[in-house]
Scaffold this motif. Structure first.
Motif, short mmCIF file in Angstrom:
data_model
loop_
_atom_site.label_atom_id
_atom_site.label_comp_id
_atom_site.label_asym_id
_atom_site.label_seq_id
_atom_site.Cartn_x
_atom_site.Cartn_y
_atom_site.Cartn_z
N SER A 3 0.86 -1.18 0.00
CA SER A 3 0.00 0.00 0.00
C SER A 3 0.89 1.23 0.00
N GLN A 9 0.99 5.88 0.56
CA GLN A 9 0.40 7.16 0.92
C GLN A 9 1.11 8.24 0.12
N MET A 36 0.66 9.13 -2.84
CA MET A 36 0.81 8.82 -4.26
C MET A 36 -0.48 8.19 -4.76
N ASP A 37 -0.64 8.16 -6.09
CA ASP A 37 -1.72 7.38 -6.68
C ASP A 37 -1.16 6.03 -7.10
N ASN A 38 -1.97 5.20 -7.75
CA ASN A 38 -1.51 3.85 -8.08
C ASN A 38 -0.51 3.81 -9.22
N ARG A 97 2.49 8.54 -8.81
CA ARG A 97 2.59 9.99 -8.97
C ARG A 97 2.23 10.64 -7.64
N ASN A 108 0.66 12.84 -4.96
CA ASN A 108 -0.56 13.65 -4.92
C ASN A 108 -0.81 14.29 -3.55
N SER A 112 -1.90 13.04 -0.83
CA SER A 112 -3.07 12.55 -0.09
C SER A 112 -2.64 11.74 1.13
N ASP A 135 -4.69 9.63 2.52
CA ASP A 135 -5.42 8.37 2.45
C ASP A 135 -4.46 7.24 2.06
N LEU A 137 -3.62 4.00 0.22
CA LEU A 137 -4.13 3.36 -0.99
C LEU A 137 -3.59 1.95 -1.09
N GLU A 142 -10.26 17.20 -0.79
CA GLU A 142 -9.69 16.39 -1.86
C GLU A 142 -10.48 16.60 -3.14
N ARG A 186 -11.87 15.62 -6.55
CA ARG A 186 -12.20 14.39 -7.27
C ARG A 186 -12.75 14.75 -8.64
#
Length: 338
Positions: free
Chosen positions: A7, A9, A11-13, A16, A18, A20, A22, A24, A269, A271
């Motif tokens: 997982s 934090q 970053m996105d999948n 990159r 970001n 956040s 959250d 992931l 955030e 979206r």
């Protein structure tokens, strides 16, 4: 072939940055996939901003959690505070090399084995990774959490441990579903009033639908869509644990005797989604009738604040009132069980 649960934090999948907070889930990976992930992780760039989460990669293997962060473009394992290449990181979590071997190899490469933080003792007042500047504010006899011995896989979450129970939504979408059902219920009721005013018997059907939706929304909001979040201490591990009754595993925050308070932090955030303006044309050309829609979603994080003013996320809420109420209960729990 051995697999790992990964997982991240910040970053996105696609790795990159970001910013956040959250976490992931990236799913299960084998050694080759994990190696590729570490290579991509090295290229992650932290976005600009005052309150952004730096890129972090988390790997669970053999009952242990490994935390990796970036120092420039170098991968650093927080568990041993040593810079690693992608293959060295994979070997570490695979058990090919252990903590001591990796630290010694990293020290040998730097030419000064005594200066490497990987060899530093785990004690208050040192600059060991993760506890720099921390001072116990309760249970002064406890040592810092040993991450090699304690993790979310073996933290003691039994009912005999001191804990507090909070009612929370099962997912971030449940509350939105309930609000949507309430909105449809109100719409049906308005239509029913109009139809009954025109002496149309169909209005009775809309009254029934409105009542059914109202009951469904109430049950989803109060019972079906909710679960219990238990938050407690495992003082043997010097850890704060969080576990949803709907989850099999707990989350864990180390060095619980250094937590001075809980607070609520609001985050926005952005979206993005796509909306079809012409369903009939969408069947022929899926992209011609789509428009982009952006909206801001608010989250309210309950943070555990350490004595060195760093913080860790305990849980996130979509409703400020619920977050404030939960935070008040957690602070009361901390005062009485610390």
């Amino acid at each position: 072939m051995k697999t790992f649960r990964v997982s991240c934090q910040g970053m996105d999948n696609a790795f990159r940055g970001n910013g956040s907070y959250d976490e992931l889930e990236l799913g299960e990976m084998n050694e080759d996939q994990l190696y590729d992930s570490f290579r991509k992780f090295m290229e992650a760039v932290m976005p600009e901003g005052d309150d952004v989460c730096p890129p972090g990669l988390y790997v669970a293997a053999d009952g242990k959690d490994y935390i990796f962060y970036l120092d420039g473009t170098d991968i650093v394992c927080e568990n041993i505070e040593a810079k690693l290449s992608p293959i060295e990181a994979v070997n570490l979590v695979s058990g090919v090399t252990d903590r001591k071997q990796v630290a010694e190899e990293a020290a040998a490469q730097s030419g000064s084995s005594g200066s490497r933080s990987g060899a530093k003792s785990l004690a208050w007042g040192t600059d060991y990774p993760g506890i720099q500047g921390m001072r116990p504010v309760r249970r002064f006899d406890l040592s810092p959490t040993d991450k090699d011995q304690h993790s979310r896989f073996n933290v003691n979450t039994s009912s005999e441990q001191p804990h507090v129970t909070l009612s929370v939504y099962k997912s971030e979408y449940t509350g939105g579903f309930a609000k949507g059902i309430y909105a449809f219920s109100i719409l049906c009721f308005v239509l029913a009033v109009g139809l009954l005013a025109m002496r149309d018997s169909v209005g009775i059907a809309f009254v029934i639908v409105a009542l059914v939706l109202a009951v469904a929304g109430f049950m989803l909001n109060r019972r079906w869509g909710r679960t219990l979040l238990r938050v407690g201490f495992d003082w043997a591990a010097n850890a704060l644990w969080m576990k949803l009754d709907s989850d099999k595993e707990a989350a864990m925050i180390e060095n619980a005797n250094c937590i001075k308070e809980f607070c609520v932090s609001a985050h926005d955030e952005l979206r993005k989604s796509r909306i079809s303006m012409d369903p009939s044309d969408h069947l022929n050309n899926p992209f011609s009738s789509m428009i982009r829609h952006s909206y801001t979603e608010k989250s309210f994080f309950i943070l555990a604040v350490y004595s060195n003013n760093t913080s860790r996320i305990v849980h996130d809420f979509k409703n400020r009132k619920e977050a404030d109420a939960a935070c008040e209960r957690l602070n009361s729990f901390l005062r009485h069980n610390g």
